[in-house]
Scaffold this active site. Structure first.
Site, PDB file in Angstrom:
ATOM      1  NE  ARG A  23      -4.049  -1.572  -0.176  1.00 25.80           N
ATOM      2  CZ  ARG A  23      -5.250  -1.471   0.309  1.00 25.80           C
ATOM      3  NH1 ARG A  23      -5.564  -0.363   1.115  1.00 25.80           N
ATOM      4  NH2 ARG A  23      -6.176  -2.199   0.330  1.00 25.80           N
ATOM      5  NE  ARG A  27      -6.561   5.826   2.606  1.00 23.57           N
ATOM      6  CZ  ARG A  27      -7.494   5.104   3.076  1.00 23.57           C
ATOM      7  NH1 ARG A  27      -8.588   5.653   3.472  1.00 23.57           N
ATOM      8  NH2 ARG A  27      -7.060   3.891   3.530  1.00 23.57           N
ATOM      9  NE  ARG A  36      -8.744   9.009  -3.846  1.00 24.29           N
ATOM     10  CZ  ARG A  36     -10.204   9.279  -3.786  1.00 24.29           C
ATOM     11  NH1 ARG A  36     -10.522  10.333  -4.385  1.00 24.29           N
ATOM     12  NH2 ARG A  36     -10.946   8.572  -2.944  1.00 24.29           N
ATOM     13  CG  ASP A  72      -8.834  -2.228  -5.400  1.00 27.65           C
ATOM     14  OD1 ASP A  72      -8.319  -1.986  -4.556  1.00 27.65           O
ATOM     15  OD2 ASP A  72      -9.519  -3.304  -5.347  1.00 27.65           O
ATOM     16  CE1 TYR A 144     -13.309  -6.540   0.247  1.00 30.33           C
ATOM     17  CE2 TYR A 144     -11.679  -8.069  -0.199  1.00 30.33           C
ATOM     18  CZ  TYR A 144     -12.240  -6.783   0.396  1.00 30.33           C
ATOM     19  OH  TYR A 144     -11.355  -6.326   1.553  1.00 30.33           O
TER      20      TYR A 144
HETATM   21  O1  CP3 Z   1       0.431   0.608  -2.964  1.00 32.30           O
HETATM   22  C1  CP3 Z   1      -0.410  -0.125  -3.359  1.00 32.30           C
HETATM   23  O2  CP3 Z   1      -0.425  -1.195  -2.969  1.00 32.30           O
HETATM   24  C2  CP3 Z   1      -1.310   0.087  -4.541  1.00 32.30           C
HETATM   25  C3  CP3 Z   1      -2.401  -0.632  -5.159  1.00 32.30           C
HETATM   26  C4  CP3 Z   1      -3.336  -1.349  -4.357  1.00 32.30           C
HETATM   27  C5  CP3 Z   1      -4.588  -0.851  -3.896  1.00 32.30           C
HETATM   28  N1  CP3 Z   1      -5.268  -1.548  -3.339  1.00 32.30           N
HETATM   29  C6  CP3 Z   1      -4.908   0.600  -3.853  1.00 32.30           C
HETATM   30  C7  CP3 Z   1      -6.016   1.022  -3.413  1.00 32.30           C
HETATM   31  C8  CP3 Z   1      -3.207  -2.605  -3.938  1.00 32.30           C
HETATM   32  C9  CP3 Z   1      -2.027  -3.794  -4.092  1.00 32.30           C
HETATM   33  C10 CP3 Z   1      -4.668  -3.125  -3.347  1.00 32.30           C
HETATM   34  C11 CP3 Z   1      -5.026  -4.229  -2.847  1.00 32.30           C
HETATM   35  C12 CP3 Z   1      -6.417  -4.579  -2.265  1.00 32.30           C
HETATM   36  N2  CP3 Z   1      -7.438  -3.909  -2.416  1.00 32.30           N
HETATM   37  C13 CP3 Z   1      -6.448  -5.442  -1.184  1.00 32.30           C
HETATM   38  C14 CP3 Z   1      -5.412  -6.541  -0.797  1.00 32.30           C
HETATM   39  C15 CP3 Z   1      -4.256  -5.975   0.049  1.00 32.30           C
HETATM   40  C16 CP3 Z   1      -4.881  -5.928   1.559  1.00 32.30           C
HETATM   41  O3  CP3 Z   1      -4.935  -4.502   2.087  1.00 32.30           O
HETATM   42  O4  CP3 Z   1      -4.915  -6.996   2.175  1.00 32.30           O
HETATM   43  C17 CP3 Z   1      -7.633  -5.486  -0.933  1.00 32.30           C
HETATM   44  C18 CP3 Z   1      -8.344  -6.366   0.345  1.00 32.30           C
HETATM   45  C19 CP3 Z   1      -8.457  -4.457  -1.722  1.00 32.30           C
HETATM   46  C20 CP3 Z   1      -9.866  -4.011  -1.644  1.00 32.30           C
HETATM   47  C21 CP3 Z   1      -9.977  -2.540  -1.444  1.00 32.30           C
HETATM   48  N3  CP3 Z   1      -9.652  -1.550  -2.304  1.00 32.30           N
HETATM   49  C22 CP3 Z   1     -10.387  -1.983  -0.313  1.00 32.30           C
HETATM   50  C23 CP3 Z   1     -10.533  -2.729   1.126  1.00 32.30           C
HETATM   51  C24 CP3 Z   1     -10.338  -0.226  -0.400  1.00 32.30           C
HETATM   52  C25 CP3 Z   1     -10.728   0.471   0.695  1.00 32.30           C
HETATM   53  C26 CP3 Z   1      -9.344   0.792   1.472  1.00 32.30           C
HETATM   54  C27 CP3 Z   1      -9.435   1.918   2.370  1.00 32.30           C
HETATM   55  O5  CP3 Z   1      -8.642   1.675   3.337  1.00 32.30           O
HETATM   56  O6  CP3 Z   1     -10.165   2.859   2.310  1.00 32.30           O
HETATM   57  C28 CP3 Z   1      -9.939  -0.313  -1.667  1.00 32.30           C
HETATM   58  C29 CP3 Z   1      -9.408   1.103  -2.133  1.00 32.30           C
HETATM   59  C30 CP3 Z   1      -8.075   1.285  -2.353  1.00 32.30           C
HETATM   60  N4  CP3 Z   1      -7.350   0.442  -3.040  1.00 32.30           N
HETATM   61  C31 CP3 Z   1      -7.533   2.475  -1.990  1.00 32.30           C
HETATM   62  C32 CP3 Z   1      -6.200   2.345  -2.487  1.00 32.30           C
HETATM   63  C33 CP3 Z   1      -5.126   3.190  -2.438  1.00 32.30           C
HETATM   64  C34 CP3 Z   1      -8.027   3.625  -1.221  1.00 32.30           C
HETATM   65  C35 CP3 Z   1      -8.189   4.986  -2.103  1.00 32.30           C
HETATM   66  C36 CP3 Z   1      -8.214   6.213  -1.669  1.00 32.30           C
HETATM   67  O7  CP3 Z   1      -8.624   6.513  -0.434  1.00 32.30           O
HETATM   68  O8  CP3 Z   1      -7.759   7.036  -2.345  1.00 32.30           O
END
Ligand code: CP3
Length: 335
Positions: A23, A27, A36, A72, A144
């Site tokens: 991640r 953020r 963003r 994602d 999911y």
């Molecule tokens: O640096 C990176 O890893 C960027 C790429 C990335 C994202 N999501 C960007 C993202 C990766 C590898 C993921 C994986 C992901 N997404 C997982 C598996 C990894 C883990 O954490 O176990 C899961 C379960 C998801 C599903 C998902 N997507 C969730 C639960 C959320 C909400 C996250 C939150 O904290 O609000 C997302 C959205 C998401 N995916 C964000 C990001 C940067 C948040 C976007 C934002 O707030 O601008």
């Protein structure tokens, strides 16, 4: 010549230990929050120039060894016809096992922007650094689709027992789609490929063994030998599953922070490179205590076949930037 992190993934003892963070594109960085504020999450990931920029941000700031493509795990489901929105957390329509046959065959054209972004990122990044492509694991994506994280995917866990055959059908469809998605990223220029099976640890060893392991192997076997690119497998909270992944055809095991690194090394360290596993909240400790925690991870992982430094799960949004800088310098100082 491979980037250092790729050599470590392939089992070489590389010093200083290569480092990146799950991640990292997101953020905790002010430059991400700035972009963003002007673009929605879905727009950032689907415009290749913007996605490549977000992926570059943490590498530029901390000189990390790899950039992960900004996307994602759930986009695979979008490419199977599921209507997903990000707000920024994912919102999925109701789905039950009767809908499996209505899923479309994975259509890479529906997510071509991710492969374009990989290509763009590879051309912008120095050749000494790696591009990481990724997907979700079949179980995590099925979870999911059929449940939600708020109640630890209770609906998913119910369905997978009530209709084992139907759930297996779903897992297989997703396994084949995720394998194809990773191959596409490899062909677009990703140097390493990671499978986030983040939620598989909700299951007992028995359920993982009988209902999830076979289909995960099915997916991984479709990749092995077809790209030459190292594969990383990660489960968040994998301590009770270590024996069941010990023969996975991957190069690297991503170790979460609840699993003691020394236990992972003992069980898996002869066959795999270890990735991990500093507790993300340790970055809020005062410097000297943080230093000790970093040293402890490095020492525990040292006997493994190879080590890539990372956190045990995603970097937390409020993480102080100077703590991240301190961490990178500390790891780099152990040459
Ligand atoms: O640096 C990176 O890893 C960027 C790429 C990335 C994202 N999501 C960007 C993202 C990766 C590898 C993921 C994986 C992901 N997404 C997982 C598996 C990894 C883990 O954490 O176990 C899961 C379960 C998801 C599903 C998902 N997507 C969730 C639960 C959320 C909400 C996250 C939150 O904290 O609000 C997302 C959205 C998401 N995916 C964000 C990001 C940067 C948040 C976007 C934002 O707030 O601008």
């Amino acid at each position: 010549m491979f980037p250092d992190i790729v050599r470590a993934a392939l089992g070489e003892r590389v010093r200083p230990v290569p480092i990146w963070f799950m991640r990292q594109a997101g953020r905790f960085l002010p430059e991400y929050r700035d972009l963003r504020s002007r673009h929605g999450f879905a727009e950032l990931m689907s415009v290749p120039g913007l996605a490549a920029e977000v992926s570059m941000q943490p590498v530029r700031r901390f000189d990390l060894d790899a950039a992960i493509i900004f996307s994602d795990i759930l986009v695979v489901l979008q490419a199977m016809g599921v209507d997903i929105r990000f707000d920024p957390g994912p919102i999925l329509p109701r789905f039950d096992l009767a809908d499996v046959n209505g899923l479309k065959r994975f259509d890479p054209d529906a997510v071509h922007w991710q492969y374009d972004a990989v290509c763009e990122l590879r051309s912008r990044l120095e050749s000494s650094k790696a591009v990481i492509g990724f997907t979700g694991g079949p179980f995590t994506l099925s979870a999911y689709l059929t449940g939600r994280p708020g109640n630890s995917f209770a609906d998913t866990r119910r369905l997978m027992k009530q209709d084992q055959a139907g759930f297996n059908q779903l897992l297989k469809r997703i396994a084949d789609a995720t394998a194809e998605h990773l191959l596409k990223q490899a062909h677009a220029g990703a140097d390493m490929l990671m499978v986030f099976d983040s939620w598989a640890s909700l299951l007992s060893p028995q359920t993982f063994k009988t209902q999830v392991r076979p289909v995960t192997l099915r997916m991984l076997r479709q990749l092995k030998g077809r790209t030459g690119k190292p594969l990383i497998y990660f489960v968040n909270g994998m301590h009770h599953l270590l024996d069941l992944i010990a023969d996975f055809p991957v190069n690297v095991i991503g170790v979460d922070h609840r699993t003691p690194m020394k236990d992972a090394v003992k069980k898996l360290g002869k066959r795999f490179t270890m990735q991990g596993n500093l507790e993300p909240s340790d970055l809020f400790l005062p410097g000297e205590l943080l230093g000790k925690r970093i040293d402890s991870v490095l020492e525990q992982a040292d006997p493994a076949r190879g080590h890539i430094f990372n956190l045990g799960h995603g970097i937390l949004p409020e993480t102080p930037l100077d703590a991240v800088e301190f961490l990178v310098q500390r790891v780099r100082s152990r040459a």
